[in-house]
Design an enzyme around this catalytic site. Structure first.
Site, PDB file in Angstrom:
ATOM      1  N   LYS A  65       0.838  -1.216   0.000  1.00 47.32           N
ATOM      2  CA  LYS A  65       0.000   0.000   0.000  1.00 47.32           C
ATOM      3  C   LYS A  65       0.866   1.257   0.000  1.00 47.32           C
ATOM      4  O   LYS A  65       0.644   2.181  -0.773  1.00 47.32           O
ATOM      5  CB  LYS A  65      -0.888  -0.001   1.239  1.00 47.32           C
ATOM      6  CG  LYS A  65      -1.529   1.345   1.582  1.00 47.32           C
ATOM      7  CD  LYS A  65      -2.422   1.307   2.792  1.00 47.32           C
ATOM      8  CE  LYS A  65      -1.699   1.579   4.063  1.00 47.32           C
ATOM      9  NZ  LYS A  65      -1.450   2.984   4.360  1.00 47.32           N
ATOM     10  N   ASN A  66       1.887   1.266   0.844  1.00 49.72           N
ATOM     11  CA  ASN A  66       2.664   2.492   1.027  1.00 49.72           C
ATOM     12  C   ASN A  66       3.684   2.744  -0.073  1.00 49.72           C
ATOM     13  O   ASN A  66       4.396   3.733  -0.042  1.00 49.72           O
ATOM     14  CB  ASN A  66       3.326   2.502   2.411  1.00 49.72           C
ATOM     15  CG  ASN A  66       2.280   2.669   3.502  1.00 49.72           C
ATOM     16  OD1 ASN A  66       1.118   2.984   3.209  1.00 49.72           O
ATOM     17  ND2 ASN A  66       2.666   2.451   4.731  1.00 49.72           N
ATOM     18  N   CYS A 100      -4.533  12.669  12.798  1.00 48.73           N
ATOM     19  CA  CYS A 100      -5.323  11.435  12.706  1.00 48.73           C
ATOM     20  C   CYS A 100      -5.210  10.766  14.071  1.00 48.73           C
ATOM     21  O   CYS A 100      -4.591  11.295  14.996  1.00 48.73           O
ATOM     22  CB  CYS A 100      -4.796  10.531  11.591  1.00 48.73           C
ATOM     23  SG  CYS A 100      -3.309   9.680  12.043  1.00 48.73           S
ATOM     24  N   ARG A 121       0.709  14.315  13.000  1.00 45.75           N
ATOM     25  CA  ARG A 121       1.049  14.057  11.595  1.00 45.75           C
ATOM     26  C   ARG A 121       1.304  15.357  10.824  1.00 45.75           C
ATOM     27  O   ARG A 121       0.676  15.648   9.810  1.00 45.75           O
ATOM     28  CB  ARG A 121      -0.033  13.239  10.900  1.00 45.75           C
ATOM     29  CG  ARG A 121      -0.485  12.003  11.633  1.00 45.75           C
ATOM     30  CD  ARG A 121       0.548  10.906  11.724  1.00 45.75           C
ATOM     31  NE  ARG A 121       0.941  10.327  10.473  1.00 45.75           N
ATOM     32  CZ  ARG A 121       0.283   9.346   9.843  1.00 45.75           C
ATOM     33  NH1 ARG A 121      -0.841   8.905  10.339  1.00 45.75           N
ATOM     34  NH2 ARG A 121       0.731   8.844   8.708  1.00 45.75           N
ATOM     35  N   ASP A 149       4.753   0.314  12.086  1.00 50.07           N
ATOM     36  CA  ASP A 149       3.524  -0.302  11.566  1.00 50.07           C
ATOM     37  C   ASP A 149       3.378  -1.748  12.007  1.00 50.07           C
ATOM     38  O   ASP A 149       2.362  -2.377  11.729  1.00 50.07           O
ATOM     39  CB  ASP A 149       3.474  -0.228  10.039  1.00 50.07           C
ATOM     40  CG  ASP A 149       3.302   1.208   9.568  1.00 50.07           C
ATOM     41  OD1 ASP A 149       3.490   1.461   8.363  1.00 50.07           O
ATOM     42  OD2 ASP A 149       3.009   2.073  10.408  1.00 50.07           O
ATOM     43  N   ARG A 155      -8.572  -0.309   4.794  1.00 50.69           N
ATOM     44  CA  ARG A 155      -7.675   0.667   4.161  1.00 50.69           C
ATOM     45  C   ARG A 155      -6.338   0.031   3.825  1.00 50.69           C
ATOM     46  O   ARG A 155      -5.653   0.493   2.923  1.00 50.69           O
ATOM     47  CB  ARG A 155      -7.464   1.850   5.111  1.00 50.69           C
ATOM     48  CG  ARG A 155      -8.722   2.668   5.354  1.00 50.69           C
ATOM     49  CD  ARG A 155      -8.387   3.930   6.083  1.00 50.69           C
ATOM     50  NE  ARG A 155      -7.216   4.548   5.460  1.00 50.69           N
ATOM     51  CZ  ARG A 155      -6.430   5.408   6.092  1.00 50.69           C
ATOM     52  NH1 ARG A 155      -6.681   5.737   7.333  1.00 50.69           N
ATOM     53  NH2 ARG A 155      -5.399   5.937   5.496  1.00 50.69           N
TER      54      ARG A 155
HETATM   55  C1  EPZ Z   1       4.324   6.802   6.418  1.00 50.21           C
HETATM   56  O1  EPZ Z   1       3.567   7.829   7.010  1.00 50.21           O
HETATM   57  C2  EPZ Z   1       3.379   5.624   6.267  1.00 50.21           C
HETATM   58  N1  EPZ Z   1       2.280   6.007   5.378  1.00 50.21           N
HETATM   59  C3  EPZ Z   1       2.851   5.215   7.641  1.00 50.21           C
HETATM   60  O2  EPZ Z   1       2.057   4.070   7.456  1.00 50.21           O
HETATM   61  C4  EPZ Z   1       4.046   4.841   8.527  1.00 50.21           C
HETATM   62  O3  EPZ Z   1       3.577   4.529   9.824  1.00 50.21           O
HETATM   63  C5  EPZ Z   1       5.019   6.019   8.598  1.00 50.21           C
HETATM   64  O4  EPZ Z   1       5.419   6.406   7.271  1.00 50.21           O
HETATM   65  C6  EPZ Z   1       6.275   5.704   9.393  1.00 50.21           C
HETATM   66  O5  EPZ Z   1       6.905   4.588   8.828  1.00 50.21           O
HETATM   67  C7  EPZ Z   1       2.484   6.038   4.038  1.00 50.21           C
HETATM   68  O6  EPZ Z   1       3.580   5.776   3.550  1.00 50.21           O
HETATM   69  C8  EPZ Z   1       1.306   6.398   3.197  1.00 50.21           C
HETATM   70  P1  EPZ Z   1       6.376  10.051   8.574  1.00 50.21           P
HETATM   71  P2  EPZ Z   1       4.171   9.317   7.079  1.00 50.21           P
HETATM   72  O7  EPZ Z   1       6.251  11.344   7.835  1.00 50.21           O
HETATM   73  O8  EPZ Z   1       5.034   9.574   5.908  1.00 50.21           O
HETATM   74  C9  EPZ Z   1       7.056  13.357  11.830  1.00 50.21           C
HETATM   75  C10 EPZ Z   1       0.228   2.686   7.782  1.00 50.21           C
HETATM   76  O9  EPZ Z   1      -0.196   2.130   8.808  1.00 50.21           O
HETATM   77  N2  EPZ Z   1       6.914  14.329  10.740  1.00 50.21           N
HETATM   78  O10 EPZ Z   1       7.504   9.140   8.238  1.00 50.21           O
HETATM   79  O11 EPZ Z   1       3.037  10.252   7.317  1.00 50.21           O
HETATM   80  C11 EPZ Z   1       5.736  12.668  12.159  1.00 50.21           C
HETATM   81  O12 EPZ Z   1       5.001  13.439  13.078  1.00 50.21           O
HETATM   82  C12 EPZ Z   1       0.669   4.122   7.842  1.00 50.21           C
HETATM   83  O13 EPZ Z   1       0.348   2.144   6.664  1.00 50.21           O
HETATM   84  C13 EPZ Z   1       7.122  15.685  11.004  1.00 50.21           C
HETATM   85  O14 EPZ Z   1       7.413  16.075  12.130  1.00 50.21           O
HETATM   86  O15 EPZ Z   1       5.051   9.243   8.378  1.00 50.21           O
HETATM   87  C14 EPZ Z   1       6.178  11.355  12.754  1.00 50.21           C
HETATM   88  O16 EPZ Z   1       6.450  11.547  14.129  1.00 50.21           O
HETATM   89  C15 EPZ Z   1       0.422   4.737   9.210  1.00 50.21           C
HETATM   90  N3  EPZ Z   1       7.000  16.580   9.992  1.00 50.21           N
HETATM   91  C16 EPZ Z   1       7.504  11.059  12.032  1.00 50.21           C
HETATM   92  O17 EPZ Z   1       7.900  12.271  11.402  1.00 50.21           O
HETATM   93  C17 EPZ Z   1       6.682  16.194   8.711  1.00 50.21           C
HETATM   94  O18 EPZ Z   1       6.601  17.065   7.821  1.00 50.21           O
HETATM   95  C18 EPZ Z   1       7.407  10.010  10.972  1.00 50.21           C
HETATM   96  O19 EPZ Z   1       6.332  10.363  10.137  1.00 50.21           O
HETATM   97  C19 EPZ Z   1       6.468  14.819   8.461  1.00 50.21           C
HETATM   98  C20 EPZ Z   1       6.592  13.901   9.476  1.00 50.21           C
END
Ligand code: EPZ
Length: 419
Positions: free
Chosen positions: A22-23, A117, A122, A306, A398
Protein backbone atom coordinates in the site's frame (compact mmCIF):
# COMPACT_ATOMS: atom_id res chain seq x y z
CA UNK A 1 -20.86 -0.39 10.15
CA UNK A 2 -19.22 -3.67 9.12
CA UNK A 3 -17.75 -5.81 11.85
CA UNK A 4 -15.49 -8.88 11.87
CA UNK A 5 -16.18 -11.83 14.17
CA UNK A 6 -13.40 -14.23 15.13
CA UNK A 7 -13.70 -17.45 17.16
CA UNK A 8 -10.28 -18.06 18.67
CA UNK A 9 -8.26 -21.14 19.49
CA UNK A 10 -7.09 -22.56 16.16
CA UNK A 11 -3.40 -22.60 15.10
CA UNK A 12 -2.98 -21.11 11.61
CA UNK A 13 -1.64 -23.56 9.05
CA UNK A 14 -0.95 -23.26 5.31
CA UNK A 15 0.14 -20.78 2.65
CA UNK A 16 -1.07 -17.24 1.97
CA UNK A 17 -0.17 -14.82 -0.85
CA UNK A 18 0.84 -11.28 0.07
CA UNK A 19 -0.54 -8.30 -1.89
CA UNK A 20 1.31 -5.27 -3.27
CA UNK A 21 2.60 -2.69 -0.79
CA UNK A 22 0.00 0.00 0.00
CA UNK A 23 2.66 2.49 1.03
CA UNK A 24 4.49 2.12 -2.29
CA UNK A 25 1.38 2.06 -4.50
CA UNK A 26 0.05 5.37 -3.19
CA UNK A 27 3.08 7.52 -4.20
CA UNK A 28 3.42 5.56 -7.49
CA UNK A 29 -0.17 6.42 -8.43
CA UNK A 30 0.53 10.11 -7.70
CA UNK A 31 3.75 9.91 -9.76
CA UNK A 32 1.56 9.59 -12.89
CA UNK A 33 0.96 13.36 -12.53
CA UNK A 34 4.62 13.96 -13.44
CA UNK A 35 4.13 13.01 -17.10
CA UNK A 36 1.57 13.23 -19.89
CA UNK A 37 2.59 9.74 -21.04
CA UNK A 38 0.67 6.54 -20.14
CA UNK A 39 1.54 4.81 -16.87
CA UNK A 40 0.62 1.24 -15.89
CA UNK A 41 0.95 -0.22 -12.39
CA UNK A 42 0.61 -3.96 -11.69
CA UNK A 43 0.23 -5.85 -8.43
CA UNK A 44 -1.99 -3.12 -7.01
CA UNK A 45 -3.88 -4.27 -3.89
CA UNK A 46 -7.65 -3.79 -3.75
CA UNK A 47 -7.75 -1.29 -0.87
CA UNK A 48 -9.87 1.69 0.11
CA UNK A 49 -6.83 3.98 0.08
CA UNK A 50 -6.10 2.90 -3.51
CA UNK A 51 -9.63 3.68 -4.73
CA UNK A 52 -9.52 7.00 -2.86
CA UNK A 53 -6.24 7.86 -4.63
CA UNK A 54 -7.78 6.96 -7.98
CA UNK A 55 -10.80 9.19 -7.25
CA UNK A 56 -8.46 12.05 -6.37
CA UNK A 57 -6.43 11.66 -9.57
CA UNK A 58 -9.58 11.38 -11.71
CA UNK A 59 -10.81 14.65 -10.18
CA UNK A 60 -7.57 16.23 -11.42
CA UNK A 61 -8.21 15.06 -14.94
CA UNK A 62 -6.12 11.90 -14.98
CA UNK A 63 -7.70 9.23 -17.23
CA UNK A 64 -7.76 6.05 -15.16
CA UNK A 65 -8.81 2.52 -16.09
CA UNK A 66 -8.64 -0.80 -14.29
CA UNK A 67 -7.06 -3.83 -16.01
CA UNK A 68 -7.37 -7.44 -14.86
CA UNK A 69 -5.80 -8.48 -11.54
CA UNK A 70 -6.27 -4.90 -10.47
CA UNK A 71 -3.71 -3.40 -12.84
CA UNK A 72 -4.21 0.39 -12.97
CA UNK A 73 -3.64 2.36 -16.20
CA UNK A 74 -3.31 6.14 -15.93
CA UNK A 75 -2.77 9.00 -18.40
CA UNK A 76 -2.40 12.57 -17.14
CA UNK A 77 -2.43 14.21 -20.59
CA UNK A 78 -4.28 17.35 -19.58
CA UNK A 79 -4.65 18.20 -15.90
CA UNK A 80 -8.09 19.60 -15.13
CA UNK A 81 -7.29 21.09 -11.79
CA UNK A 82 -4.73 21.93 -9.16
CA UNK A 83 -6.67 21.09 -6.02
CA UNK A 84 -6.77 18.11 -3.69
CA UNK A 85 -10.06 18.82 -1.86
CA UNK A 86 -10.59 18.52 1.90
CA UNK A 87 -13.37 15.94 1.58
CA UNK A 88 -10.92 13.49 -0.01
CA UNK A 89 -7.77 14.47 1.88
CA UNK A 90 -9.53 14.08 5.25
CA UNK A 91 -10.22 10.41 4.45
CA UNK A 92 -6.66 9.70 3.33
CA UNK A 93 -3.67 11.68 4.61
CA UNK A 94 -1.47 10.25 1.87
CA UNK A 95 -3.26 12.63 -0.53
CA UNK A 96 -0.48 15.03 0.48
CA UNK A 97 1.62 13.06 -2.03
CA UNK A 98 0.02 14.98 -4.94
CA UNK A 99 1.70 18.18 -3.75
CA UNK A 100 5.21 17.54 -5.09
CA UNK A 101 4.14 16.06 -8.45
CA UNK A 102 1.50 18.77 -9.12
CA UNK A 103 3.92 21.57 -8.27
CA UNK A 104 6.64 20.08 -10.48
CA UNK A 105 4.28 19.37 -13.38
CA UNK A 106 2.24 22.57 -13.56
CA UNK A 107 3.80 25.03 -11.14
CA UNK A 108 0.76 25.32 -8.88
CA UNK A 109 -0.91 23.05 -6.31
CA UNK A 110 -3.65 23.53 -3.73
CA UNK A 111 -3.78 20.66 -1.26
CA UNK A 112 -5.95 20.58 1.84
CA UNK A 113 -3.89 20.35 5.00
CA UNK A 114 -4.39 16.70 6.00
CA UNK A 115 -4.96 17.46 9.66
CA UNK A 116 -4.09 14.98 12.35
CA UNK A 117 -5.32 11.43 12.71
CA UNK A 118 -5.83 8.92 15.49
CA UNK A 119 -2.13 8.09 15.88
CA UNK A 120 -0.77 11.61 16.03
CA UNK A 121 -0.58 15.20 14.83
CA UNK A 122 1.05 14.06 11.60
CA UNK A 123 2.45 17.48 10.59
CA UNK A 124 3.68 18.09 7.03
CA UNK A 125 6.06 20.96 7.86
CA UNK A 126 9.08 19.06 6.50
CA UNK A 127 7.34 18.46 3.15
CA UNK A 128 6.80 22.24 2.86
CA UNK A 129 10.31 23.11 4.10
CA UNK A 130 11.83 20.93 1.39
CA UNK A 131 9.70 22.37 -1.42
CA UNK A 132 10.41 25.93 -0.20
CA UNK A 133 14.15 25.14 -0.33
CA UNK A 134 13.54 24.26 -4.00
CA UNK A 135 12.09 27.71 -4.64
CA UNK A 136 8.38 27.14 -4.10
CA UNK A 137 6.26 29.95 -2.71
CA UNK A 138 4.02 28.26 -0.15
CA UNK A 139 1.37 29.64 2.18
CA UNK A 140 -1.70 28.24 3.95
CA UNK A 141 -5.06 29.76 3.06
CA UNK A 142 -8.35 28.58 4.64
CA UNK A 143 -6.97 25.14 5.46
CA UNK A 144 -5.31 24.67 2.09
CA UNK A 145 -1.61 24.56 1.27
CA UNK A 146 -1.18 26.86 -1.74
CA UNK A 147 2.13 26.25 -3.52
CA UNK A 148 3.52 27.99 -6.60
CA UNK A 149 6.79 27.77 -8.52
CA UNK A 150 7.72 28.82 -12.06
CA UNK A 151 10.12 25.90 -12.10
CA UNK A 152 11.55 24.23 -9.00
CA UNK A 153 15.31 24.32 -8.73
CA UNK A 154 17.58 21.68 -7.25
CA UNK A 155 18.57 22.21 -3.60
CA UNK A 156 20.20 20.47 -0.65
CA UNK A 157 17.41 19.48 1.78
CA UNK A 158 18.22 18.25 5.29
CA UNK A 159 15.19 16.59 6.92
CA UNK A 160 14.86 17.02 10.70
CA UNK A 161 13.17 13.61 10.88
CA UNK A 162 13.34 10.86 8.27
CA UNK A 163 9.76 11.42 7.06
CA UNK A 164 8.63 8.74 4.58
CA UNK A 165 6.06 10.71 2.58
CA UNK A 166 8.12 13.89 3.04
CA UNK A 167 11.06 12.17 1.34
CA UNK A 168 8.73 10.89 -1.39
CA UNK A 169 7.13 14.29 -2.04
CA UNK A 170 10.48 16.05 -2.33
CA UNK A 171 12.00 13.26 -4.43
CA UNK A 172 9.10 13.32 -6.92
CA UNK A 173 9.23 17.12 -7.18
CA UNK A 174 13.01 17.02 -7.70
CA UNK A 175 12.74 14.74 -10.77
CA UNK A 176 11.55 17.75 -12.85
CA UNK A 177 13.51 20.50 -11.06
CA UNK A 178 16.27 22.53 -12.69
CA UNK A 179 19.50 21.10 -11.27
CA UNK A 180 20.48 18.63 -8.58
CA UNK A 181 18.63 17.94 -5.32
CA UNK A 182 20.25 16.11 -2.42
CA UNK A 183 17.96 14.87 0.38
CA UNK A 184 19.91 14.30 3.63
CA UNK A 185 18.45 12.21 6.47
CA UNK A 186 16.11 10.75 3.84
CA UNK A 187 13.74 7.90 4.76
CA UNK A 188 15.26 4.50 3.86
CA UNK A 189 12.03 2.47 3.78
CA UNK A 190 11.81 -0.12 0.95
CA UNK A 191 8.71 1.68 -0.34
CA UNK A 192 10.79 4.84 -0.88
CA UNK A 193 13.43 2.82 -2.78
CA UNK A 194 10.75 1.10 -4.87
CA UNK A 195 9.20 4.49 -5.75
CA UNK A 196 12.66 5.67 -6.83
CA UNK A 197 13.01 2.64 -9.11
CA UNK A 198 9.59 3.43 -10.61
CA UNK A 199 10.65 7.06 -11.22
CA UNK A 200 13.93 5.88 -12.78
CA UNK A 201 11.89 3.72 -15.19
CA UNK A 202 10.22 7.02 -16.23
CA UNK A 203 13.63 8.47 -17.07
CA UNK A 204 14.38 10.15 -13.74
CA UNK A 205 17.98 10.27 -12.57
CA UNK A 206 18.09 9.12 -8.91
CA UNK A 207 20.82 7.54 -6.79
CA UNK A 208 21.25 6.67 -3.10
CA UNK A 209 17.64 5.56 -2.59
CA UNK A 210 17.45 3.07 0.27
CA UNK A 211 20.18 5.04 2.10
CA UNK A 212 19.81 8.26 4.11
CA UNK A 213 21.14 10.42 1.24
CA UNK A 214 19.24 10.53 -2.05
CA UNK A 215 20.50 12.52 -5.06
CA UNK A 216 18.15 13.51 -7.91
CA UNK A 217 19.27 15.21 -11.17
CA UNK A 218 16.24 17.12 -12.49
CA UNK A 219 15.00 16.40 -16.02
CA UNK A 220 12.99 18.53 -18.50
CA UNK A 221 10.32 15.85 -18.74
CA UNK A 222 9.66 12.22 -17.88
CA UNK A 223 8.19 9.32 -19.82
CA UNK A 224 5.47 6.99 -18.56
CA UNK A 225 6.05 3.76 -16.63
CA UNK A 226 5.00 0.11 -16.67
CA UNK A 227 5.83 -1.09 -13.19
CA UNK A 228 4.99 -3.79 -10.66
CA UNK A 229 4.90 -2.76 -7.02
CA UNK A 230 6.88 -4.66 -4.36
CA UNK A 231 5.08 -6.91 -1.85
CA UNK A 232 3.65 -5.41 1.34
CA UNK A 233 6.15 -6.16 4.13
CA UNK A 234 3.69 -5.06 6.81
CA UNK A 235 0.95 -7.41 5.57
CA UNK A 236 3.53 -10.23 5.45
CA UNK A 237 4.71 -9.38 8.97
CA UNK A 238 1.12 -9.28 10.22
CA UNK A 239 0.40 -12.82 8.97
CA UNK A 240 3.67 -14.12 10.42
CA UNK A 241 2.79 -12.67 13.84
CA UNK A 242 -0.67 -14.28 13.56
CA UNK A 243 1.04 -17.65 12.94
CA UNK A 244 3.40 -17.12 15.89
CA UNK A 245 0.57 -16.12 18.26
CA UNK A 246 -1.54 -19.17 17.38
CA UNK A 247 1.39 -21.64 17.58
CA UNK A 248 0.93 -22.39 13.88
CA UNK A 249 2.95 -23.07 10.74
CA UNK A 250 2.48 -20.63 7.85
CA UNK A 251 4.28 -19.76 4.59
CA UNK A 252 3.72 -16.28 3.14
CA UNK A 253 4.45 -16.14 -0.60
CA UNK A 254 5.17 -13.04 -2.72
CA UNK A 255 7.15 -11.72 0.24
CA UNK A 256 10.63 -10.22 0.39
CA UNK A 257 12.47 -11.33 3.53
CA UNK A 258 15.19 -8.70 2.89
CA UNK A 259 12.65 -5.98 3.81
CA UNK A 260 11.74 -7.63 7.14
CA UNK A 261 15.07 -8.23 8.92
CA UNK A 262 14.11 -6.47 12.17
CA UNK A 263 10.70 -8.20 12.32
CA UNK A 264 12.03 -11.68 11.52
CA UNK A 265 14.74 -11.22 14.15
CA UNK A 266 12.10 -10.47 16.80
CA UNK A 267 9.98 -13.45 15.72
CA UNK A 268 12.99 -15.74 16.15
CA UNK A 269 13.61 -14.18 19.58
CA UNK A 270 9.98 -15.07 20.38
CA UNK A 271 10.84 -18.72 19.62
CA UNK A 272 9.69 -19.05 15.99
CA UNK A 273 11.62 -21.15 13.47
CA UNK A 274 11.98 -19.08 10.28
CA UNK A 275 13.00 -20.23 6.82
CA UNK A 276 13.20 -17.92 3.78
CA UNK A 277 13.36 -18.29 -0.01
CA UNK A 278 13.61 -15.86 -2.93
CA UNK A 279 9.97 -14.81 -2.62
CA UNK A 280 8.63 -16.56 0.50
CA UNK A 281 9.00 -16.71 4.27
CA UNK A 282 7.94 -19.68 6.41
CA UNK A 283 7.31 -19.56 10.14
CA UNK A 284 6.87 -22.66 12.29
CA UNK A 285 5.93 -22.33 15.95
CA UNK A 286 5.33 -26.08 16.34
CA UNK A 287 2.53 -25.47 18.81
CA UNK A 288 4.76 -23.55 21.21
CA UNK A 289 3.64 -20.40 23.06
CA UNK A 290 5.72 -17.37 22.01
CA UNK A 291 8.26 -15.86 24.41
CA UNK A 292 7.83 -12.14 25.25
CA UNK A 293 10.09 -9.73 23.32
CA UNK A 294 11.14 -6.10 23.87
CA UNK A 295 10.44 -3.76 20.93
CA UNK A 296 11.51 -0.18 20.20
CA UNK A 297 10.16 1.27 16.96
CA UNK A 298 12.42 3.35 14.70
CA UNK A 299 12.71 4.51 11.09
CA UNK A 300 13.88 1.81 8.65
CA UNK A 301 15.98 -0.34 8.93
CA UNK A 302 14.88 -0.22 12.60
CA UNK A 303 11.79 -2.02 13.86
CA UNK A 304 8.77 -0.64 11.92
CA UNK A 305 6.14 1.33 13.86
CA UNK A 306 3.52 -0.30 11.57
CA UNK A 307 4.31 -3.64 13.26
CA UNK A 308 4.17 -2.30 16.83
CA UNK A 309 0.50 -3.06 17.53
CA UNK A 310 0.84 -6.60 16.20
CA UNK A 311 3.76 -7.34 18.57
CA UNK A 312 1.89 -5.75 21.46
CA UNK A 313 -0.80 -8.38 20.81
CA UNK A 314 1.83 -11.14 20.62
CA UNK A 315 3.30 -10.07 23.97
CA UNK A 316 -0.20 -10.12 25.50
CA UNK A 317 -0.23 -13.93 25.36
CA UNK A 318 3.54 -14.59 25.43
CA UNK A 319 5.57 -16.22 28.18
CA UNK A 320 7.18 -13.51 30.34
CA UNK A 321 7.13 -9.72 30.27
CA UNK A 322 7.80 -7.59 27.20
CA UNK A 323 8.22 -3.79 26.87
CA UNK A 324 7.07 -2.11 23.65
CA UNK A 325 8.33 1.43 23.11
CA UNK A 326 6.85 3.66 20.36
CA UNK A 327 9.25 6.40 19.27
CA UNK A 328 7.78 7.41 15.87
CA UNK A 329 4.19 8.48 16.67
CA UNK A 330 2.93 10.11 19.83
CA UNK A 331 -0.38 8.28 20.22
CA UNK A 332 -0.13 4.81 18.78
CA UNK A 333 -1.31 2.77 21.77
CA UNK A 334 -5.10 2.96 21.41
CA UNK A 335 -5.17 -0.81 20.94
CA UNK A 336 -3.93 -1.24 24.54
CA UNK A 337 -7.25 -0.50 26.23
CA UNK A 338 -9.03 -2.75 23.73
CA UNK A 339 -6.61 -5.62 24.46
CA UNK A 340 -7.22 -5.05 28.19
CA UNK A 341 -10.91 -5.78 27.50
CA UNK A 342 -9.82 -9.26 26.43
CA UNK A 343 -7.97 -9.71 29.74
CA UNK A 344 -4.50 -8.58 28.66
CA UNK A 345 -2.23 -7.52 31.55
CA UNK A 346 -0.50 -4.38 30.27
CA UNK A 347 0.09 -0.85 31.50
CA UNK A 348 1.15 2.29 29.71
CA UNK A 349 4.27 4.10 30.96
CA UNK A 350 4.93 7.22 28.86
CA UNK A 351 5.77 6.14 25.30
CA UNK A 352 6.03 2.48 26.33
CA UNK A 353 3.66 -0.30 27.34
CA UNK A 354 4.77 -2.99 29.84
CA UNK A 355 3.08 -6.28 29.01
CA UNK A 356 2.88 -9.33 31.27
CA UNK A 357 1.88 -12.26 29.08
CA UNK A 358 -1.21 -14.18 30.19
CA UNK A 359 -2.11 -17.80 29.47
CA UNK A 360 -5.41 -16.95 27.88
CA UNK A 361 -7.47 -14.04 26.59
CA UNK A 362 -11.28 -14.09 26.55
CA UNK A 363 -13.25 -12.89 23.53
CA UNK A 364 -15.22 -9.61 23.75
CA UNK A 365 -16.64 -6.85 21.54
CA UNK A 366 -13.86 -4.40 20.51
CA UNK A 367 -13.55 -1.09 18.65
CA UNK A 368 -10.92 -0.52 15.96
CA UNK A 369 -9.32 2.94 16.03
CA UNK A 370 -6.71 2.94 13.27
CA UNK A 371 -5.37 0.66 10.58
CA UNK A 372 -2.70 -1.34 12.38
CA UNK A 373 -4.55 -1.34 15.71
CA UNK A 374 -7.51 -3.02 13.99
CA UNK A 375 -5.22 -5.73 12.58
CA UNK A 376 -3.83 -6.28 16.08
CA UNK A 377 -7.35 -6.77 17.50
CA UNK A 378 -8.11 -9.39 14.84
CA UNK A 379 -4.89 -11.20 15.76
CA UNK A 380 -5.87 -11.14 19.45
CA UNK A 381 -9.27 -12.57 18.49
CA UNK A 382 -7.51 -15.50 16.82
CA UNK A 383 -6.16 -16.63 20.20
CA UNK A 384 -8.92 -15.43 22.58
CA UNK A 385 -11.31 -18.05 23.89
CA UNK A 386 -14.80 -17.65 22.43
CA UNK A 387 -15.95 -14.90 20.08
CA UNK A 388 -14.36 -11.51 19.50
CA UNK A 389 -16.19 -8.94 17.38
CA UNK A 390 -14.13 -6.01 16.03
CA UNK A 391 -16.23 -2.97 15.08
CA UNK A 392 -15.31 -0.14 12.64
CA UNK A 393 -13.39 -2.49 10.37
CA UNK A 394 -13.33 0.17 7.65
CA UNK A 395 -9.98 0.98 9.24
CA UNK A 396 -8.68 -2.46 8.36
CA UNK A 397 -9.97 -2.31 4.79
CA UNK A 398 -7.68 0.67 4.16
CA UNK A 399 -4.59 -1.48 4.42
CA UNK A 400 -5.41 -5.19 4.18
CA UNK A 401 -6.85 -6.84 1.06
CA UNK A 402 -9.50 -9.46 1.97
CA UNK A 403 -7.99 -10.14 5.38
CA UNK A 404 -10.77 -12.46 6.50
CA UNK A 405 -10.56 -14.60 3.32
CA UNK A 406 -6.81 -14.89 3.72
CA UNK A 407 -7.04 -15.82 7.41
CA UNK A 408 -9.87 -18.28 6.68
CA UNK A 409 -7.57 -19.96 4.10
CA UNK A 410 -5.19 -20.55 7.02
CA UNK A 411 -7.89 -22.19 9.13
CA UNK A 412 -9.14 -19.20 11.14
CA UNK A 413 -12.81 -19.11 12.14
CA UNK A 414 -13.54 -15.57 10.96
CA UNK A 415 -16.40 -13.85 9.20
CA UNK A 416 -17.53 -10.34 8.29
CA UNK A 417 -20.87 -9.31 9.87
CA UNK A 418 -22.83 -6.87 7.72
CA UNK A 419 -24.00 -3.52 9.05
C1 EPZ B 1 4.32 6.80 6.42
O1 EPZ B 1 3.57 7.83 7.01
C2 EPZ B 1 3.38 5.62 6.27
N1 EPZ B 1 2.28 6.01 5.38
C3 EPZ B 1 2.85 5.21 7.64
O2 EPZ B 1 2.06 4.07 7.46
C4 EPZ B 1 4.05 4.84 8.53
O3 EPZ B 1 3.58 4.53 9.82
C5 EPZ B 1 5.02 6.02 8.60
O4 EPZ B 1 5.42 6.41 7.27
C6 EPZ B 1 6.27 5.70 9.39
O5 EPZ B 1 6.91 4.59 8.83
C7 EPZ B 1 2.48 6.04 4.04
O6 EPZ B 1 3.58 5.78 3.55
C8 EPZ B 1 1.31 6.40 3.20
P1 EPZ B 1 6.38 10.05 8.57
P2 EPZ B 1 4.17 9.32 7.08
O7 EPZ B 1 6.25 11.34 7.83
O8 EPZ B 1 5.03 9.57 5.91
C9 EPZ B 1 7.06 13.36 11.83
C10 EPZ B 1 0.23 2.69 7.78
O9 EPZ B 1 -0.20 2.13 8.81
N2 EPZ B 1 6.91 14.33 10.74
O10 EPZ B 1 7.50 9.14 8.24
O11 EPZ B 1 3.04 10.25 7.32
C11 EPZ B 1 5.74 12.67 12.16
O12 EPZ B 1 5.00 13.44 13.08
C12 EPZ B 1 0.67 4.12 7.84
O13 EPZ B 1 0.35 2.14 6.66
C13 EPZ B 1 7.12 15.69 11.00
O14 EPZ B 1 7.41 16.07 12.13
O15 EPZ B 1 5.05 9.24 8.38
C14 EPZ B 1 6.18 11.35 12.75
O16 EPZ B 1 6.45 11.55 14.13
C15 EPZ B 1 0.42 4.74 9.21
N3 EPZ B 1 7.00 16.58 9.99
C16 EPZ B 1 7.50 11.06 12.03
O17 EPZ B 1 7.90 12.27 11.40
C17 EPZ B 1 6.68 16.19 8.71
O18 EPZ B 1 6.60 17.06 7.82
C18 EPZ B 1 7.41 10.01 10.97
O19 EPZ B 1 6.33 10.36 10.14
C19 EPZ B 1 6.47 14.82 8.46
C20 EPZ B 1 6.59 13.90 9.48
Amino acid sequence: MARIQITGGRPLEGTVAISGAKNAVLPMLMASLLTEKPCGLSGVPHLKDVTTSMELLAQMGVEISLGEHFRVEMEARELAGDTAPYDLVKTMRASILVLGPLLARQGVARVSLPGGCAIGARPVDLHLKGLKAMGADIHVDSGYIVARAERLRGARVVLDTATVTGTENIMMAATLADGTTVIENAAQEPEVADLAECLISMGASISGHGTNTITIEGRERLGGYDYTVLPDRIEAGTFLVAAAMTGGHVRVVNARSDTLDAVLGKLEEAGAKIETGPDWIELDMAGRRPRAVDITTAPYPGFPTDMQAQFTALNAIAEGTGVVRETVFENRFMHVQELQRLGADMRLEGNAVVIRGVEELTGAPLMATDLRASACLVLAGLVAAGDTVVDRVYHIDRGYENIEEKLRQLGARIQRLAG
